[in-house]
Design an enzyme around this catalytic site. Structure first.
Site, mmCIF file in Angstrom:
data_model
loop_
_atom_site.group_PDB
_atom_site.id
_atom_site.type_symbol
_atom_site.label_atom_id
_atom_site.label_comp_id
_atom_site.label_asym_id
_atom_site.label_seq_id
_atom_site.Cartn_x
_atom_site.Cartn_y
_atom_site.Cartn_z
ATOM 1 N N LYS A 127 42.660 50.028 44.660
ATOM 2 C CA LYS A 127 42.986 48.748 43.596
ATOM 3 C C LYS A 127 42.496 47.583 44.245
ATOM 4 O O LYS A 127 42.717 46.432 44.080
ATOM 5 C CB LYS A 127 44.297 48.623 43.239
ATOM 6 C CG LYS A 127 45.143 49.810 42.678
ATOM 7 C CD LYS A 127 44.220 50.499 41.876
ATOM 8 C CE LYS A 127 43.835 50.211 40.427
ATOM 9 N NZ LYS A 127 42.826 51.053 39.742
ATOM 10 N N HIS A 135 39.439 56.640 49.440
ATOM 11 C CA HIS A 135 40.434 55.699 49.815
ATOM 12 C C HIS A 135 41.104 56.195 50.877
ATOM 13 O O HIS A 135 42.321 55.692 51.634
ATOM 14 C CB HIS A 135 41.419 55.632 48.592
ATOM 15 C CG HIS A 135 41.069 55.108 47.531
ATOM 16 N ND1 HIS A 135 40.294 53.890 47.198
ATOM 17 C CD2 HIS A 135 40.848 55.447 46.219
ATOM 18 C CE1 HIS A 135 40.020 53.798 45.784
ATOM 19 N NE2 HIS A 135 40.328 54.494 45.404
ATOM 20 N N SER A 194 48.341 45.704 40.617
ATOM 21 C CA SER A 194 47.396 46.350 39.963
ATOM 22 C C SER A 194 47.716 47.972 40.101
ATOM 23 O O SER A 194 47.576 48.770 39.321
ATOM 24 C CB SER A 194 45.951 45.997 40.643
ATOM 25 O OG SER A 194 44.899 46.883 40.133
HETATM 26 S S1 PPS Z 1 40.680 52.414 42.030
HETATM 27 O O1 PPS Z 1 41.151 53.097 41.084
HETATM 28 O O2 PPS Z 1 41.707 52.506 43.346
HETATM 29 O O3 PPS Z 1 39.052 52.864 42.536
HETATM 30 O O4 PPS Z 1 40.581 50.793 41.874
HETATM 31 P P1 PPS Z 1 39.648 49.729 42.285
HETATM 32 O O5 PPS Z 1 38.045 49.932 41.418
HETATM 33 O O6 PPS Z 1 39.373 49.694 43.763
HETATM 34 O O7 PPS Z 1 40.253 48.403 41.791
HETATM 35 C C1 PPS Z 1 40.457 48.175 40.396
HETATM 36 C C2 PPS Z 1 40.858 46.726 40.257
HETATM 37 O O8 PPS Z 1 39.519 46.089 40.338
HETATM 38 C C3 PPS Z 1 39.436 45.213 39.187
HETATM 39 N N1 PPS Z 1 37.953 45.075 39.086
HETATM 40 C C4 PPS Z 1 37.418 43.845 38.851
HETATM 41 N N2 PPS Z 1 37.537 42.666 39.171
HETATM 42 C C5 PPS Z 1 36.755 41.609 39.032
HETATM 43 N N3 PPS Z 1 35.385 42.060 38.818
HETATM 44 C C6 PPS Z 1 34.827 43.036 38.523
HETATM 45 N N4 PPS Z 1 33.887 43.367 38.145
HETATM 46 C C7 PPS Z 1 35.760 44.207 38.645
HETATM 47 N N5 PPS Z 1 35.895 45.703 38.274
HETATM 48 C C8 PPS Z 1 37.210 46.049 38.544
HETATM 49 C C9 PPS Z 1 40.223 45.865 38.158
HETATM 50 O O9 PPS Z 1 40.365 45.185 36.850
HETATM 51 C C10 PPS Z 1 41.474 46.426 38.990
HETATM 52 O O10 PPS Z 1 42.074 45.234 39.168
HETATM 53 P P2 PPS Z 1 43.497 44.723 38.277
HETATM 54 O O11 PPS Z 1 43.829 43.762 38.962
HETATM 55 O O12 PPS Z 1 44.328 45.638 37.892
HETATM 56 O O13 PPS Z 1 42.752 44.121 36.872
#
Ligand code: PPS
Length: 295
Positions: free
Chosen positions: A48, A108, A138
């Site tokens: 996340k 991860h 998240s």
């Molecule tokens: S995972 O499942 O662990 O691989 O998730 P990960 O991709 O690391 O994190 C998901 C969170 O990143 C947000 N997200 C973004 N934020 C800003 N800009 C972009 N382009 C973007 N893409 C993914 C996503 O919404 C998750 O955060 P939260 O706070 O839940 O919205």
């Protein structure tokens, strides 16, 4: 593709002291025989923290900003998720077999579980870290929607588990610290989600420099636009909507949820925040890492 019947939120399984989703724990052994290529790039994050975002940025860089090429397959095919295994989807190791070089690889895993060859061969790493409070929030919503995780319980009990490192992949504190320390001896570009929110173009330039690549200014601008939260939320090849519902139920909480810094303020009570801060100060004592929990 291996058939997995029981998807009813099995308990986490511990591997070398690290709790993992049961199916992922089964992959850690076979993963140790991974053969790295010198041109592999490893994307490492605690869950996340911006993995999907930086993966899309990197695929766009690798495809020279060509949108159509980035639409060739869902994210979990374009960027194999090494320890992934789940029903209705090829495992990370299966995807890897068909992934052409130069490969972008996602994990991860904490340092203790990383295939040794990736460390020995100094495979380049892009690490993305995000402030612990937004990660916890998240992660809670992600636990709710991803059926491979145990039931998250209440927010309050989940937060306690997060602080104790009793969630999948273990302690956030240890994860961000150990990869931070490793940057002295391993080629790691250590990025922050909050910096990417603040100035994505600046961070993309850092990535290009780390990769030893260059792109025209307009292509970088194009990548910034295409990888905005709004664009990625509507991009079926990036928003994980193609993942089977048995794994991810977007009707409970969408994968692309809010994409902001500071959302923790809508979840943490004053008491939770005070307790979290005190515990954080202890766990992060002596570490030079500094996070921003608001922008
Ligand atoms: S995972 O499942 O662990 O691989 O998730 P990960 O991709 O690391 O994190 C998901 C969170 O990143 C947000 N997200 C973004 N934020 C800003 N800009 C972009 N382009 C973007 N893409 C993914 C996503 O919404 C998750 O955060 P939260 O706070 O839940 O919205």
């Amino acid at each position: 593709m291996e058939q997995i019947q029981d998807t009813s939120r099995p308990p986490l399984e511990y591997v070398k002291g690290i709790p993992l989703i049961k199916y992922f724990a089964e992959v850690v052994g076979p993963l140790q025989s991974l053969q790295p290529r010198p041109d592999d790039l490893l994307i490492i994050t605690y869950p996340k923290s911006g993995t999907t975002w930086v993966s899309e940025v990197l695929d766009m860089i690798y495809q020279g900003g060509d949108l159509e090429k980035c639409q060739r397959a869902p994210m979990f095919i374009r960027v194999p998720f090494l320890e992934f295994k789940g029903p209705g989807c090829p495992s990370g190791l299966e995807v890897l077999k068909d992934t052409p070089a130069p490969r972008l690889l996602k994990t991860h895993l904490p340092l203790a579980l990383i295939p040794q060859a990736l460390l020995d061969q100094k495979v380049k790493v892009i690490y993305v870290a995000r402030n612990a409070k937004d990660v916890a929030v998240s992660y809670y919503h992600f636990y709710r929607m991803v059926q491979l995780n145990p039931d998250p319980g209440t927010w309050d009990s989940f937060l306690e588990k997060f602080m104790a490192g009793e969630v999948s992949y273990g302690s956030w504190y240890q994860h961000v610290r150990e990869w931070w320390e490793l940057r002295h001896t391993h080629p790691i570009l250590y990025l922050f989600y909050e910096d990417m929110k603040e100035d994505p173009k600046r961070e993309i330039r850092k990535i290009l420099e780390f990769l030893g690549r260059s792109l025209p200014e307009e292509t970088v601008d194009h990548i910034v636009r295409h990888t905005s939260f709004k664009e990625m939320k509507n991009n079926r090849m990036a928003n994980h909507s193609t993942v089977p519902t048995e794994i991810m139920d977007h009707s409970i909480s969408p994968f692309m949820r809010k994409g902001v810094t500071g959302d923790w303020k809508t979840m943490f009570t004053v008491a939770q925040n005070e307790r979290f801060d005190a515990d954080y100060a202890e766990k992060m004592a002596g570490c030079s890492l500094e996070f921003r929990s608001e922008l």
